[in-house]
Design an enzyme around this catalytic site. Sequence first.
Site: not given
Ligand code: DAT
Ligand code: MG
Length: 165
Positions: A10, A58, A121, A124
């Site tokens: 990212k 978010f 983070n 991805h």
């Molecule tokens: P991942 O990237 O671990 O698959 P996800 O698909 O649930 O997680 O979410 C996509 C992205 O959204 C994640 O990398 C960061 C953001 N995100 C997820 N939950 C969040 C939260 N509670 N607050 C802020 N950003 C969040």
């Molecule tokens: Mg995801």
Amino acid sequence: MTQQTLVLIKPDGLKKSLTGNVLTRLSETKLDIVASKIVKVSRQLAEQHYSMLKDKPFYEDLLKYIMGDYHKRKVMALVYWGEDAIGKVRQICGSTNPEEADPVSIRGAYGRITTKGVYENVIHASTNEQEAEREIKLWFQPEEVIVDLYPTKTVKKTREERAWA
Ligand code: DAT
Ligand code: MG
């Protein structure tokens, strides 16, 4: 089971010069990189990539983050391919929340939560095979991937394209 998974480094990862570190960590998986490129992420691509999260509070910040509004306007996209690719890559990435992620995982080591609450983070990685297929087809065209991952068809394209002058 042989799988493929989409990885994105990212904009925070690129801004912080973490590309080498992340790729080195991912090389521990012994998986094959079968596609890679640098992408300037459009609003449309960001919306499609995160379509599952459009109702989250978010969401708007997440789009800005992946488009590079907070760092620089680029993402490195890769496809990793091999035995249990999805789980192996997710394992090294660590948990979504970088503060909760294992400290030796990529997100644990390099991620942060901003004061605004954005999860920066770094990386991805696709969650499951369905997501991987949807995401790989969104980010890559068949000819950009050096192995045949999914069935293709031949289509005639008539639109004008840019070429080197
Ligand atoms: P991942 O990237 O671990 O698959 P996800 O698909 O649930 O997680 O979410 C996509 C992205 O959204 C994640 O990398 C960061 C953001 N995100 C997820 N939950 C969040 C939260 N509670 N607050 C802020 N950003 C969040
Ligand atoms: Mg995801």
